[in-house]
Design a protein around this motif. Structure first.
Motif, mmCIF file in Angstrom:
data_model
loop_
_atom_site.group_PDB
_atom_site.id
_atom_site.type_symbol
_atom_site.label_atom_id
_atom_site.label_comp_id
_atom_site.label_asym_id
_atom_site.label_seq_id
_atom_site.Cartn_x
_atom_site.Cartn_y
_atom_site.Cartn_z
ATOM 1 N N ASP A 61 0.786 -1.248 0.062
ATOM 2 C CA ASP A 61 -0.043 -0.020 -0.141
ATOM 3 C C ASP A 61 0.965 1.207 0.041
ATOM 4 O O ASP A 61 0.680 2.145 -0.588
ATOM 5 C CB ASP A 61 -0.920 0.048 1.167
ATOM 6 N N TRP A 62 2.073 1.053 0.696
ATOM 7 C CA TRP A 62 3.039 2.343 0.912
ATOM 8 C C TRP A 62 3.293 2.556 -0.526
ATOM 9 O O TRP A 62 3.682 3.842 -0.921
ATOM 10 C CB TRP A 62 3.895 2.191 1.864
ATOM 11 N N ILE A 63 3.959 1.694 -1.010
ATOM 12 C CA ILE A 63 4.444 1.753 -2.530
ATOM 13 C C ILE A 63 3.556 2.386 -3.556
ATOM 14 O O ILE A 63 3.735 3.259 -4.479
ATOM 15 C CB ILE A 63 5.022 0.398 -2.953
ATOM 16 N N GLU A 64 2.355 1.895 -3.444
ATOM 17 C CA GLU A 64 1.214 2.249 -4.344
ATOM 18 C C GLU A 64 0.903 3.786 -3.838
ATOM 19 O O GLU A 64 0.700 4.651 -5.020
ATOM 20 C CB GLU A 64 -0.207 1.575 -4.171
ATOM 21 N N PHE A 65 1.015 4.313 -3.005
ATOM 22 C CA PHE A 65 0.793 5.550 -2.221
ATOM 23 C C PHE A 65 1.933 6.464 -3.079
ATOM 24 O O PHE A 65 1.452 7.526 -3.631
ATOM 25 C CB PHE A 65 0.748 5.619 -0.821
ATOM 26 N N CYS A 66 3.194 5.874 -2.914
ATOM 27 C CA CYS A 66 4.304 6.755 -3.387
ATOM 28 C C CYS A 66 4.061 6.854 -5.109
ATOM 29 O O CYS A 66 4.092 8.098 -5.625
ATOM 30 C CB CYS A 66 5.626 6.027 -3.410
ATOM 31 N N ARG A 67 3.761 5.789 -5.842
ATOM 32 C CA ARG A 67 3.295 5.798 -6.953
ATOM 33 C C ARG A 67 2.327 6.734 -7.504
ATOM 34 O O ARG A 67 2.184 7.447 -8.524
ATOM 35 C CB ARG A 67 2.849 4.444 -7.562
ATOM 36 N N LEU A 68 1.076 6.876 -6.695
ATOM 37 C CA LEU A 68 -0.017 7.472 -7.055
ATOM 38 C C LEU A 68 0.205 9.028 -6.925
ATOM 39 O O LEU A 68 -0.182 9.834 -7.472
ATOM 40 C CB LEU A 68 -1.283 7.231 -6.112
ATOM 41 N N MET A 69 1.218 9.392 -5.935
ATOM 42 C CA MET A 69 1.561 10.698 -5.681
ATOM 43 C C MET A 69 2.375 11.162 -7.027
ATOM 44 O O MET A 69 1.943 12.346 -7.363
ATOM 45 C CB MET A 69 2.444 10.805 -4.419
ATOM 46 N N SER A 70 3.097 10.323 -7.649
ATOM 47 C CA SER A 70 3.614 10.788 -8.860
ATOM 48 C C SER A 70 2.812 10.891 -9.869
ATOM 49 O O SER A 70 3.007 11.782 -10.723
ATOM 50 C CB SER A 70 5.022 9.576 -8.967
ATOM 51 N N VAL A 71 1.914 9.878 -10.081
ATOM 52 C CA VAL A 71 1.065 9.853 -11.369
ATOM 53 C C VAL A 71 0.140 11.151 -11.240
ATOM 54 O O VAL A 71 -0.214 11.696 -12.318
ATOM 55 C CB VAL A 71 0.091 8.305 -11.319
ATOM 56 N N HIS A 72 -0.635 11.328 -9.912
ATOM 57 C CA HIS A 72 -1.620 12.195 -10.006
ATOM 58 C C HIS A 72 -1.223 13.709 -9.661
ATOM 59 O O HIS A 72 -1.680 14.621 -10.213
ATOM 60 C CB HIS A 72 -2.810 11.878 -8.868
ATOM 61 N N HIS A 73 -0.011 13.884 -9.068
ATOM 62 C CA HIS A 73 0.547 15.206 -8.705
ATOM 63 C C HIS A 73 1.894 15.585 -9.193
ATOM 64 O O HIS A 73 2.458 16.626 -8.516
ATOM 65 C CB HIS A 73 0.105 15.418 -7.105
ATOM 66 N N GLN A 74 2.859 14.526 -9.711
ATOM 67 C CA GLN A 74 4.070 14.575 -10.237
ATOM 68 C C GLN A 74 4.890 15.033 -8.866
ATOM 69 O O GLN A 74 5.726 15.682 -9.108
ATOM 70 C CB GLN A 74 4.116 15.593 -11.239
ATOM 71 N N ILE A 75 4.430 14.450 -7.855
ATOM 72 C CA ILE A 75 5.499 14.700 -6.788
ATOM 73 C C ILE A 75 5.983 13.343 -6.267
ATOM 74 O O ILE A 75 5.312 12.191 -6.276
ATOM 75 C CB ILE A 75 4.350 15.125 -5.535
ATOM 76 N N SER A 76 7.476 13.220 -6.154
ATOM 77 C CA SER A 76 8.005 11.966 -5.970
ATOM 78 C C SER A 76 8.170 11.977 -4.390
ATOM 79 O O SER A 76 8.569 12.853 -3.791
ATOM 80 C CB SER A 76 9.460 12.381 -6.517
ATOM 81 N N VAL A 77 7.810 10.814 -3.809
ATOM 82 C CA VAL A 77 7.628 10.502 -2.580
ATOM 83 C C VAL A 77 8.758 9.313 -2.350
ATOM 84 O O VAL A 77 8.490 8.384 -2.911
ATOM 85 C CB VAL A 77 6.227 10.158 -1.980
ATOM 86 N N ASP A 78 9.849 9.467 -1.497
ATOM 87 C CA ASP A 78 10.895 8.524 -1.449
ATOM 88 C C ASP A 78 9.948 7.126 -0.534
ATOM 89 O O ASP A 78 9.725 7.360 0.564
ATOM 90 C CB ASP A 78 11.966 9.180 -0.489
ATOM 91 N N ASP A 79 10.328 6.163 -1.204
ATOM 92 C CA ASP A 79 9.585 4.876 -0.754
ATOM 93 C C ASP A 79 10.307 4.504 0.516
ATOM 94 O O ASP A 79 9.624 3.530 1.317
ATOM 95 C CB ASP A 79 9.344 3.802 -1.669
#
Length: 101
Positions: A61-79
């Motif tokens: 779920d955490w990995i998916e959250f990081c991916r979704l932040m990138s897809v929807h908001h172009q914000i990279s979250v360090d996993d």
């Protein structure tokens, strides 16, 4: 750390803020995740939730959250921010792992 990312002092909740200042994501190691549209998108008629869960999350779920932040908001979250002791990435059937500071 990116200016868009804020972590609680206990390390169990992370918020992601969009370029307009609205909170577009929240991940809790206890309560799950919220991935939202921006304030402006909501004012323009979009629904608030893009992907929201309300249960204790897994590493996947955490990995998916990081991916979704990138897809929807172009914000990279360090996993590694929420699960730094975990080295294996991208697990899909992982057991819940809580970060305890």
């Amino acid at each position: 750390m990116d200016d868009h990312i804020q972590i609680s002092s206990c390390g169990r909740t992370l918020w992601v803020h969009g370029t307009d200042g609205s909170t577009v994501g929240r991940f809790s190691t206890i309560f799950g995740m919220d991935v939202h549209t921006t304030f402006q998108q909501q004012m323009d008629g979009a629904n608030q939730c893009l992907h929201c869960t309300h249960q204790q999350p897994t590493r996947a779920d955490w990995i998916e959250f990081c991916r979704l932040m990138s897809v929807h908001h172009q914000i990279s979250v360090d996993d590694q921010l929420m699960y730094p002791e975990t080295e294996t990435l991208g697990e899909t059937d992982a057991e819940p792992v809580l970060f305890t500071p």
